[in-house]
Design a protein around this motif. Structure first.
Motif, PDB file in Angstrom:
ATOM      1  N   LEU A 203       0.822  -1.226   0.164  1.00  0.00           N
ATOM      2  CA  LEU A 203      -0.104  -0.021  -0.080  1.00  0.00           C
ATOM      3  C   LEU A 203       0.923   1.165   0.047  1.00  0.00           C
ATOM      4  CD1 LEU A 203      -2.949   1.155   0.201  1.00  0.00           C
ATOM      5  CD2 LEU A 203      -2.602   1.212   2.689  1.00  0.00           C
ATOM      6  N   LEU A 204       1.709   1.194   0.855  1.00  0.00           N
ATOM      7  CA  LEU A 204       2.868   2.420   0.919  1.00  0.00           C
ATOM      8  C   LEU A 204       3.396   2.564  -0.584  1.00  0.00           C
ATOM      9  CD1 LEU A 204       4.608   1.973   4.270  1.00  0.00           C
ATOM     10  CD2 LEU A 204       2.634   3.317   3.808  1.00  0.00           C
ATOM     11  N   ALA A 205       3.716   1.271  -1.287  1.00  0.00           N
ATOM     12  CA  ALA A 205       4.521   1.448  -2.558  1.00  0.00           C
ATOM     13  C   ALA A 205       3.414   2.049  -3.538  1.00  0.00           C
ATOM     14  CB  ALA A 205       4.752   0.159  -2.870  1.00  0.00           C
ATOM     15  N   ASN A 206       2.111   1.658  -3.419  1.00  0.00           N
ATOM     16  CA  ASN A 206       1.237   2.290  -4.191  1.00  0.00           C
ATOM     17  C   ASN A 206       1.166   3.836  -4.071  1.00  0.00           C
ATOM     18  OD1 ASN A 206       0.427   0.381  -6.016  1.00  0.00           O
ATOM     19  ND2 ASN A 206      -1.102  -0.636  -4.605  1.00  0.00           N
ATOM     20  N   LEU A 207       0.995   4.465  -2.976  1.00  0.00           N
ATOM     21  CA  LEU A 207       0.896   5.553  -2.541  1.00  0.00           C
ATOM     22  C   LEU A 207       2.134   6.322  -3.029  1.00  0.00           C
ATOM     23  CD1 LEU A 207      -0.835   7.587  -1.001  1.00  0.00           C
ATOM     24  CD2 LEU A 207       0.393   7.139   1.036  1.00  0.00           C
ATOM     25  N   TYR A 208       3.106   5.773  -2.749  1.00  0.00           N
ATOM     26  CA  TYR A 208       4.481   6.687  -3.470  1.00  0.00           C
ATOM     27  C   TYR A 208       4.392   6.921  -4.952  1.00  0.00           C
ATOM     28  CZ  TYR A 208       9.270   8.054  -3.060  1.00  0.00           C
ATOM     29  OH  TYR A 208      10.624   8.679  -2.944  1.00  0.00           O
TER      30      TYR A 208
END
Length: 424
Positions: A203-208
């Motif tokens: 999820l953090l990767a998608n957000l970034y």
């Protein structure tokens, strides 16, 4: 004080219980405490979940270090995974689910990785459609993305979509968690990276990448299409000149967001088929286990003829993995077991391979699964002391009398004949 903080951190026991059920269905590898799911349950599931809830809700939850595991990559190098403890996995899932409900709606429609109601199959299907309408592809590889994403930029991305201070507090704690090597020494990630293997990392990767790449691509290059699955990105362009411009622009953009382009693996690909008469150094790229390249397609209009199409099929690497799995899962020299027992061990894997890789290039997958039939022939020959032709006949008879014994038989992925068997 405790009651006041719990109003600020709106985590309920039910959220923790749901998170437990979700992560329990995932990986088995233990964290640095070596605690397994069996060990966790032995201490009393409700009691353990209450402790996690109490600490999360009071703001007093602090994660343990992450256990570092190295696994080999295709190029021979090692990929580092970070395995959290069971309690950290549960806590991460609580926050991940809370965040996802609030930010997923903001993500780009062509971002498919680790999102509700999105799938890798849909991503592959969209890439296939785009290859029909756009002649050129930028096959993009980001160097060590999960290890390099910048914490400060990630915090800004979170703040743009999440107002809850407690969410940002816990994400900060996970980002700052120590990493423990196999020898027991620990180190910090120094303001960058999120461990692959962490529940919240996708999820953090998608957000970034939503801010770093998706929005930027849409605003900067109006004529291109792109498909992203986590850090796997394919950009479709109308001309080679446009593709070169896009690749150069992406390289500069990645530098701006503290990432870098893997030049050795990134390339411009020509989707060469019967309509496209140009030439290029690269006419093949891989995406999510499939190889997109020119292939001979049998004509439905004129039976017996074929034409050159640019299509997807299971990659050679995954064909090899399937054969290796078939060899490894079954002890083929043991002829005392029943054939049905072999089928029981393989059918769940066969179902997964066919359901995924069978959606494109079924012929290539069928040719791969013939390898299993050949292993079965060899096993029957050893068990019953048969010659080659007799072994093929025996397997054919078994398949005809019990076509559902092996999943690939019932799914139509077995076409073993004497001539084919000799070739394999």
């Amino acid at each position: 004080m405790d009651v006041h903080v719990r109003r600020v951190v709106p985590v309920t026991y039910e959220m923790v219980a749901r998170a437990y059920q979700k992560v329990k269905a995932g990986g088995e590898s233990p964290g640095i405490d070596q605690e397994s799911w069996t060990d966790f349950a032995a201490k009393g599931v409700e009691k353990q979940l209450y402790v996690v809830w109490n600490r999360l809700a009071s703001g007093s939850y602090f994660p343990s270090a992450v256990r570092e595991v190295e696994i080999p990559k295709k190029d021979g190098r090692l990929r580092k995974l970070g395995i959290p403890t069971i309690r950290d996995r549960i806590a991460q899932e609580v926050v991940r689910a809370y965040m996802e409900q609030r930010i997923d709606q903001h993500f780009h429609e062509h971002s498919y990785g680790y999102r509700p109601l999105k799938s890798s199959q849909e991503a592959v299907a969209e890439v296939s459609r785009n290859c029909l309408s756009k002649d050129w592809v930028v096959d993009l590889d980001i160097r060590n993305f999960f290890g390099e994403l910048d914490h400060e930029l990630l915090r800004k991305a979170i703040e743009a979509l999440i107002t809850d201070k407690w969410v940002r507090m816990y994400v900060d704690r996970w980002l700052s968690a120590k990493i423990e090597k196999a020898d027991g020494t620990q180190y910090s990630n120094e303001g960058k990276g999120t461990p692959q293997g962490g529940v919240i990392s996708p999820l953090l990767a998608n957000l970034y990448l939503h801010f770093a790449l998706d929005q930027w691509l849409e605003q900067t290059y109006l004529g291109v299409d792109f498909v992203r699955y986590a850090d796997d990105v394919v950009v479709h362009c109308g001309s080679e000149q446009e593709a070169k411009s896009v690749l150069a622009g992406i390289e500069k953009r990645l530098e701006q967001v503290k990432l870098s382009l893997n030049k050795a693996k990134s390339k411009i690909v020509y989707c060469k088929d019967y309509r496209r008469k140009g030439e290029s150094e690269h006419v093949q790229f891989g995406f999510l286990g499939f190889s997109f390249q020119p292939r001979a397609i049998q004509s439905k209009v004129q039976p017996g003829t074929s034409f050159a199409g640019f299509t997807a099929a299971i990659s050679k690497e995954n064909q090899k993995k399937i054969r290796e799995t078939v060899r490894a899962v079954i002890h083929w020299r043991n002829t005392s077991v029943e054939l049905a027992a072999i089928a029981d061990k393989l059918n769940s894997k066969l179902r997964g391979w066919i359901n995924y890789f069978g959606m494109h290039g079924s012929r290539q997958l069928r040719n791969t699964l013939i390898y299993l039939d050949m292993r079965l022939v060899k096993w029957l020959r050893r068990k019953h002391r048969l010659g080659f032709r007799a072994g093929v006949r025996r397997l054919t008879a078994i398949r005809q009398s019990n076509p559902r014994m092996f999943y690939h038989w019932s799914a139509g992925y077995s076409s073993l004949r004497l001539k084919t068997a000799r070739a394999v």
